[in-house]
Design a protein around this motif. Sequence first.
Motif, PDB file in Angstrom:
ATOM      1  N   ARG A 113       1.288  -1.462   0.353  1.00 16.83           N
ATOM      2  CA  ARG A 113      -0.180   0.053  -0.268  1.00 16.83           C
ATOM      3  C   ARG A 113       0.575   1.566   0.097  1.00 16.83           C
ATOM      4  O   ARG A 113       0.634   2.728   0.086  1.00 16.83           O
ATOM      5  CB  ARG A 113      -1.090  -0.100   0.718  1.00 16.83           C
ATOM      6  CG  ARG A 113      -2.086   1.042   0.788  1.00 16.83           C
ATOM      7  CD  ARG A 113      -2.723   0.839   2.401  1.00 16.83           C
ATOM      8  NE  ARG A 113      -3.845  -0.393   1.927  1.00 16.83           N
ATOM      9  CZ  ARG A 113      -4.946  -0.281   1.615  1.00 16.83           C
ATOM     10  NH1 ARG A 113      -5.183   0.839   1.054  1.00 16.83           N
ATOM     11  NH2 ARG A 113      -5.589  -1.402   1.190  1.00 16.83           N
ATOM     12  N   ARG A 114       1.766   0.754   0.242  1.00 18.68           N
ATOM     13  CA  ARG A 114       3.198   2.354   0.517  1.00 18.68           C
ATOM     14  C   ARG A 114       3.600   2.897  -0.938  1.00 18.68           C
ATOM     15  O   ARG A 114       3.911   3.512  -0.718  1.00 18.68           O
ATOM     16  CB  ARG A 114       4.114   1.843   1.421  1.00 18.68           C
ATOM     17  CG  ARG A 114       5.152   2.674   2.191  1.00 18.68           C
ATOM     18  CD  ARG A 114       4.596   4.618   2.605  1.00 18.68           C
ATOM     19  NE  ARG A 114       4.427   3.396   4.322  1.00 18.68           N
ATOM     20  CZ  ARG A 114       4.448   5.350   4.978  1.00 18.68           C
ATOM     21  NH1 ARG A 114       3.385   5.802   4.477  1.00 18.68           N
ATOM     22  NH2 ARG A 114       3.999   4.773   6.365  1.00 18.68           N
ATOM     23  N   ASN A 115       3.124   1.851  -1.056  1.00 18.69           N
ATOM     24  CA  ASN A 115       3.546   2.188  -3.236  1.00 18.69           C
ATOM     25  C   ASN A 115       2.797   3.251  -3.619  1.00 18.69           C
ATOM     26  O   ASN A 115       2.871   4.069  -5.176  1.00 18.69           O
ATOM     27  CB  ASN A 115       3.891   1.262  -3.735  1.00 18.69           C
ATOM     28  CG  ASN A 115       5.443   0.895  -3.217  1.00 18.69           C
ATOM     29  OD1 ASN A 115       6.411   0.755  -3.538  1.00 18.69           O
ATOM     30  ND2 ASN A 115       5.377  -0.477  -2.203  1.00 18.69           N
ATOM     31  N   ARG A 175       6.626   9.634   1.778  1.00 21.70           N
ATOM     32  CA  ARG A 175       5.713   9.196   3.271  1.00 21.70           C
ATOM     33  C   ARG A 175       4.943  10.575   3.416  1.00 21.70           C
ATOM     34  O   ARG A 175       4.036   9.754   4.417  1.00 21.70           O
ATOM     35  CB  ARG A 175       6.850   9.968   4.287  1.00 21.70           C
ATOM     36  CG  ARG A 175       7.135   8.230   4.301  1.00 21.70           C
ATOM     37  CD  ARG A 175       8.485   7.659   5.784  1.00 21.70           C
ATOM     38  NE  ARG A 175       8.902   9.022   6.269  1.00 21.70           N
ATOM     39  CZ  ARG A 175      10.660   8.822   6.381  1.00 21.70           C
ATOM     40  NH1 ARG A 175      10.203   8.285   5.979  1.00 21.70           N
ATOM     41  NH2 ARG A 175      10.800  10.427   7.106  1.00 21.70           N
ATOM     42  N   SER A 178       1.691   9.132   1.772  1.00 20.72           N
ATOM     43  CA  SER A 178       1.200   7.703   1.165  1.00 20.72           C
ATOM     44  C   SER A 178       0.512   6.954   2.923  1.00 20.72           C
ATOM     45  O   SER A 178       1.204   7.490   3.485  1.00 20.72           O
ATOM     46  CB  SER A 178       1.829   7.006   0.705  1.00 20.72           C
ATOM     47  OG  SER A 178       3.744   6.987   2.236  1.00 20.72           O
ATOM     48  N   VAL A 179       0.357   5.964   3.077  1.00 20.87           N
ATOM     49  CA  VAL A 179       0.447   5.615   4.368  1.00 20.87           C
ATOM     50  C   VAL A 179       0.314   3.924   4.172  1.00 20.87           C
ATOM     51  O   VAL A 179       0.276   3.534   2.909  1.00 20.87           O
ATOM     52  CB  VAL A 179      -1.601   5.564   4.424  1.00 20.87           C
ATOM     53  CG1 VAL A 179      -2.017   6.738   5.232  1.00 20.87           C
ATOM     54  CG2 VAL A 179      -2.250   4.772   3.907  1.00 20.87           C
ATOM     55  N   GLY A 180       1.113   3.086   4.964  1.00 17.35           N
ATOM     56  CA  GLY A 180       1.260   1.696   5.212  1.00 17.35           C
ATOM     57  C   GLY A 180      -0.061   0.842   5.372  1.00 17.35           C
ATOM     58  O   GLY A 180      -1.375   1.583   6.264  1.00 17.35           O
TER      59      GLY A 180
END
Length: 424
Positions: A113-115, A175, A178-180
């Motif tokens: 998801r971070r991508n 960062r 985006s979120v993990g």
Amino acid sequence: MADLPDVPTLLDAAVNALGGSRREGQTTMADAVAEAVDRREHLVVQAGTGTGKSLAYLVPAVRHAMAKETTVVISTATIALQNQLIDRDLPRLAAALAPLLPREPTFAVLKGRRNYLCRNRLQTADEEAEDAELFDPRQLSSLGRQVARLHEWADETVTGDRDELVPGVSDLAWRQVSVGGNECVGARVCAFGQECFAEFAREATQGVDVVVTNHAMLAIDMTQGHHILPEHDTIMIDEAHELVDRATSVATENLTERAVSTAAKRAGRLVEPGISERLAECADGLGLMLADAPDGRLDQIDDGLAGAVAAVRDAAAACVNAVGPSSGEFDPDTASDRRLALAALGEVHDAAVSVLESYAPPLRDRTEVVWLTRGPSRPPSLHVAPLGVGGLLREKLFGDRTVVLTSATLTLGGSFTSLARQWG
């Protein structure tokens, strides 16, 4: 199986369509992969440069997926190979095989998801430059320009995939937008849930013949309570010599002064000042203890560092309790802040617990190792990881599906034994 051409026929068609020539090693490997998949047996293949191993596993993978109406997962270690498979190998292979098959094979890529750019996070990127006080004005000015560029890109991109942003931006800038997976509020609650790039990417993997992912995602899928990857019974692992390191990296927890400070800052928006300030003070204490700790493996932990880690554990737990249960994230006004805070707090709390618990058994009986790293421009970081991931792989990866592992270098002294032991 459905009445489809056999693997040698499909491989010949693919090689001819792509302008190549038959290679003995490639044919041998393709036959071995097809047999392993048919018999539901694991297979390890060392295939040197020039073998054409991608086609040797892709052709049997496509045939199995279409014959069984299932999905086959391909896992790689590097972005370069992942992109090669998705952008070049699979499109050309699908076009080459389409005339021999009932339909053209389908494929998709799935990354963490971070991508993917998060539209919800993008809304707060201007308000919150994390760790802003740690950077000089020139860095912050550059960060602002990069975030502004990401705002513009968000209106143009179809996928939100960071790899498609050229030129790229710094990790710090990314960062901010985006979120993990543990920070995401969920499509059901998020104001942008219906236009979420990460959700679109996951939906695109449903029902396709081949899904390409990476070893880290594979490890996350194995360790989480719910699966990220679509249901599958067969995995092809390329660059398999990297599998243990990538799985270990996913299982590694890190504890730094900055991570604790960030968690305290996020909690500070939601709890009484005294509670978050206690965690901020613990961050300072941890920083002092880490500054005096030696680099490298720490078979013993001194009382000062152990006390600082325990203080972080307890203060983070107090903040989690003060933030409240996760059901509160259904309040749209606080959902994002709450989820981000709980994720940051959970990471530092769990890492502190893991560090302290790793020292409980006698040295010879320990299953985890703790070590400290630092660099010229990188502050000290405490890490804890399992000594081996063989048990995890044996149970979660090899337990109920067929796995084909391949790479150019897998043997040691002509034997697969060493890696096989590490794989469990």
